[in-house]
Design a protein around this motif. Structure first.
Motif, PDB file in Angstrom:
ATOM      1  N   GLY A 162       0.818  -1.206   0.000  1.00  0.00           N
ATOM      2  CA  GLY A 162       0.000   0.000   0.000  1.00  0.00           C
ATOM      3  C   GLY A 162       0.850   1.254   0.000  1.00  0.00           C
ATOM      4  N   TRP A 163       1.934   1.238   0.762  1.00  0.00           N
ATOM      5  CA  TRP A 163       2.836   2.390   0.802  1.00  0.00           C
ATOM      6  C   TRP A 163       3.510   2.595  -0.558  1.00  0.00           C
ATOM      7  CZ3 TRP A 163       8.145   3.050   0.181  1.00  0.00           C
ATOM      8  CH2 TRP A 163       8.650   4.284   0.587  1.00  0.00           C
ATOM      9  N   VAL A 164       3.963   1.489  -1.163  1.00  0.00           N
ATOM     10  CA  VAL A 164       4.592   1.583  -2.488  1.00  0.00           C
ATOM     11  C   VAL A 164       3.585   2.083  -3.513  1.00  0.00           C
ATOM     12  CG1 VAL A 164       5.617   0.226  -4.349  1.00  0.00           C
ATOM     13  CG2 VAL A 164       6.299  -0.194  -1.981  1.00  0.00           C
ATOM     14  N   PHE A 165       2.351   1.591  -3.421  1.00  0.00           N
ATOM     15  CA  PHE A 165       1.305   2.005  -4.359  1.00  0.00           C
ATOM     16  C   PHE A 165       1.061   3.512  -4.280  1.00  0.00           C
ATOM     17  CE2 PHE A 165      -3.214   2.879  -5.151  1.00  0.00           C
ATOM     18  CZ  PHE A 165      -3.353   2.389  -6.442  1.00  0.00           C
ATOM     19  N   SER A 166       0.901   4.031  -3.079  1.00  0.00           N
ATOM     20  CA  SER A 166       0.609   5.461  -2.925  1.00  0.00           C
ATOM     21  C   SER A 166       1.782   6.328  -3.376  1.00  0.00           C
ATOM     22  CB  SER A 166       0.247   5.774  -1.473  1.00  0.00           C
ATOM     23  OG  SER A 166       1.344   5.491  -0.610  1.00  0.00           O
ATOM     24  N   LYS A 167       3.011   5.900  -3.073  1.00  0.00           N
ATOM     25  CA  LYS A 167       4.181   6.668  -3.479  1.00  0.00           C
ATOM     26  C   LYS A 167       4.455   6.568  -4.982  1.00  0.00           C
ATOM     27  CE  LYS A 167       5.313   8.177   0.596  1.00  0.00           C
ATOM     28  NZ  LYS A 167       5.206   9.633   0.908  1.00  0.00           N
ATOM     29  N   GLY A 168       3.937   5.510  -5.597  1.00  0.00           N
ATOM     30  CA  GLY A 168       4.209   5.305  -7.016  1.00  0.00           C
ATOM     31  C   GLY A 168       3.646   6.383  -7.917  1.00  0.00           C
ATOM     32  N   PHE A 169       2.605   7.082  -7.465  1.00  0.00           N
ATOM     33  CA  PHE A 169       2.010   8.133  -8.274  1.00  0.00           C
ATOM     34  C   PHE A 169       2.833   9.424  -8.254  1.00  0.00           C
ATOM     35  CE2 PHE A 169      -1.638   5.418  -7.189  1.00  0.00           C
ATOM     36  CZ  PHE A 169      -2.125   5.170  -8.461  1.00  0.00           C
ATOM     37  N   PHE A 224       2.513  -2.669 -10.413  1.00  0.00           N
ATOM     38  CA  PHE A 224       3.214  -3.792  -9.788  1.00  0.00           C
ATOM     39  C   PHE A 224       2.811  -3.968  -8.320  1.00  0.00           C
ATOM     40  CE2 PHE A 224       6.430  -3.038 -13.257  1.00  0.00           C
ATOM     41  CZ  PHE A 224       6.147  -4.219 -13.923  1.00  0.00           C
ATOM     42  N   ALA A 225       2.521  -2.863  -7.642  1.00  0.00           N
ATOM     43  CA  ALA A 225       2.035  -2.969  -6.261  1.00  0.00           C
ATOM     44  C   ALA A 225       0.663  -3.636  -6.227  1.00  0.00           C
ATOM     45  CB  ALA A 225       1.979  -1.586  -5.618  1.00  0.00           C
ATOM     46  N   ALA A 226      -0.215  -3.253  -7.150  1.00  0.00           N
ATOM     47  CA  ALA A 226      -1.539  -3.874  -7.215  1.00  0.00           C
ATOM     48  C   ALA A 226      -1.438  -5.357  -7.554  1.00  0.00           C
ATOM     49  CB  ALA A 226      -2.400  -3.150  -8.245  1.00  0.00           C
ATOM     50  N   LEU A 227      -0.547  -5.691  -8.483  1.00  0.00           N
ATOM     51  CA  LEU A 227      -0.336  -7.099  -8.815  1.00  0.00           C
ATOM     52  C   LEU A 227       0.189  -7.869  -7.607  1.00  0.00           C
ATOM     53  CD1 LEU A 227       1.291  -6.808 -12.367  1.00  0.00           C
ATOM     54  CD2 LEU A 227      -1.033  -7.526 -11.814  1.00  0.00           C
ATOM     55  N   GLY A 228       1.015  -7.208  -6.783  1.00  0.00           N
ATOM     56  CA  GLY A 228       1.499  -7.837  -5.566  1.00  0.00           C
ATOM     57  C   GLY A 228       0.366  -8.198  -4.618  1.00  0.00           C
ATOM     58  N   VAL A 229      -0.632  -7.331  -4.520  1.00  0.00           N
ATOM     59  CA  VAL A 229      -1.799  -7.622  -3.676  1.00  0.00           C
ATOM     60  C   VAL A 229      -2.541  -8.840  -4.217  1.00  0.00           C
ATOM     61  CG1 VAL A 229      -4.031  -6.748  -2.875  1.00  0.00           C
ATOM     62  CG2 VAL A 229      -2.041  -5.234  -2.915  1.00  0.00           C
ATOM     63  N   PHE A 230      -2.690  -8.926  -5.545  1.00  0.00           N
ATOM     64  CA  PHE A 230      -3.358 -10.076  -6.147  1.00  0.00           C
ATOM     65  C   PHE A 230      -2.594 -11.369  -5.867  1.00  0.00           C
ATOM     66  CE2 PHE A 230      -6.350  -7.452  -8.162  1.00  0.00           C
ATOM     67  CZ  PHE A 230      -7.280  -8.244  -8.817  1.00  0.00           C
TER      68      PHE A 230
END
Length: 333
Positions: free
Chosen positions: A243-250, A260-266
């Motif tokens: 989640g932290w990587v996802f938010s910082k990715g933008f 890639f962060a979303a795929l990690g959650v999947f």
């Protein structure tokens, strides 16, 4: 090789194929659904072009998964197929309609016809994702069988739990689609995709937590496994990190990071499901060893997987590499 280890290796190869299909083609399906919600013809054109070179290679994993199940665990195949005849037929028809719409949309004679084709693509993508979630939910819920034969009424997939799984998977696919578009597009479409991705990330993770809680009520084994601190503590830490990587990715240099962060959650959710199910391939009582084919067949198929999986991965990687970069389409639809 010990038979138990051989069976586990077969199960790992099958799970790897299914997981690759979900994370790769799920992204394409999400983009297809989003096309049905996009009014601008130019943006729909950009969305279609972004997935056009790679969607067919992504579906190769579905063939590996289905063929692998038949060859490696024929008893499970014999039980699951009669239980899920209708969903499978709907899914395959939707995949055919989706492929036709995606490949031939540019041949539509006018904008009105093209909008209809895009609507077919969106509906087919929605049906495919929803049915896949229902199939997964039916498997986790458990399939009635006796003596290697399905003994249900063929409507297990209409229960509330499989339907909820279908809804969750559809939202998850749309989330992946928005992350893909953030990576591959520019300007207004990219900015809108970023806003959608942030909202969908919260909704998807929240629904996944509800789904996990519901799953724990289905079987005593699920409750024990999912309540084990050795599972939920690492999973919670990984989700927090993703989640932290996802938010910082933008806000970083690389637009692919949110995807890639979303795929990690999947992948994490898929792993948690496997831990909860193990050693059953069809709950509540059919184990991997009981459903497995003969050691000779397993070794033969594993050799095939050892050849096909690297080739398919290389083909996927090559396709993504050749068609990497932002999609720019100057003319309307």
């Amino acid at each position: 090789m010990d038979t138990d280890w051989l069976t586990l290796l077969c199960a790992a190869a099958l799970a790897f194929s299914v997981m690759n299909y979900v994370v790769l083609d799920g992204t394409d399906l999400g983009v297809g659904m989003l096309m049905g919600l996009t009014a601008c013809s130019k943006q729909r054109r950009v969305m279609a072009v972004s997935i056009l070179p790679v969607w067919d290679a992504n579906e190769t994993w579905l063939v590996l998964g289905g063929g692998g199940l038949l060859a490696l665990f024929p008893l499970a195949y014999a039980i699951l197929l009669p239980a899920l005849y209708v969903p499978f037929i709907v899914m395959f028809l939707a995949l055919i309609a989706r492929a036709m719409a995606l490949e031939f949309r540019d041949y539509a004679p006018n904008e009105r016809r093209k909008r209809i084709v895009d609507g077919v693509l969106a509906l087919a993508s929605l049906l495919t994702g929803f049915v896949q979630g229902m199939v997964l939910g039916t498997l986790v819920q458990g399939v009635a069988h006796q003596g290697g034969q399905y003994i249900g009424d063929g409507r297990d997939w209409l229960s509330p739990f499989p339907v909820f799984c279908g809804l969750v998977l559809v939202l998850g696919y749309v989330w992946l689609g928005t992350c893909w578009l953030y990576w591959r597009t520019m300007d207004e479409l990219q900015q809108r995709s970023a806003r959608q991705a942030r909202v969908l990330s919260l909704v998807t993770v929240a629904l996944l937590l509800v789904l996990i809680a519901w799953t724990a009520t289905l079987q005593p084994q699920y409750a024990r496994r999912l309540a084990d601190i050795r599972l939920w503590l690492p999973a919670g830490l990984i989700v927090s990190a993703l989640g932290w990587v996802f938010s910082k990715g933008f806000h970083g240099r690389f637009d692919c990071v949110p995807l890639f962060a979303a795929l990690g959650v999947f992948v994490l959710a898929f792993a948690v499901m496997l831990v909860a199910l193990f050693p059953f391939i069809i709950p509540p009582d059919l184990t991997l060893s009981e459903a497995a084919s003969s050691p000779t067949s397993q070794i033969f198929m594993l050799v095939g997987f050892a050849v096909l999986i690297p080739i398919t991965l290389a083909y996927n990687t090559f396709g993504f590499r050749v068609f990497s970069g932002k999609v720019r389409v100057a003319s309307d639809g």
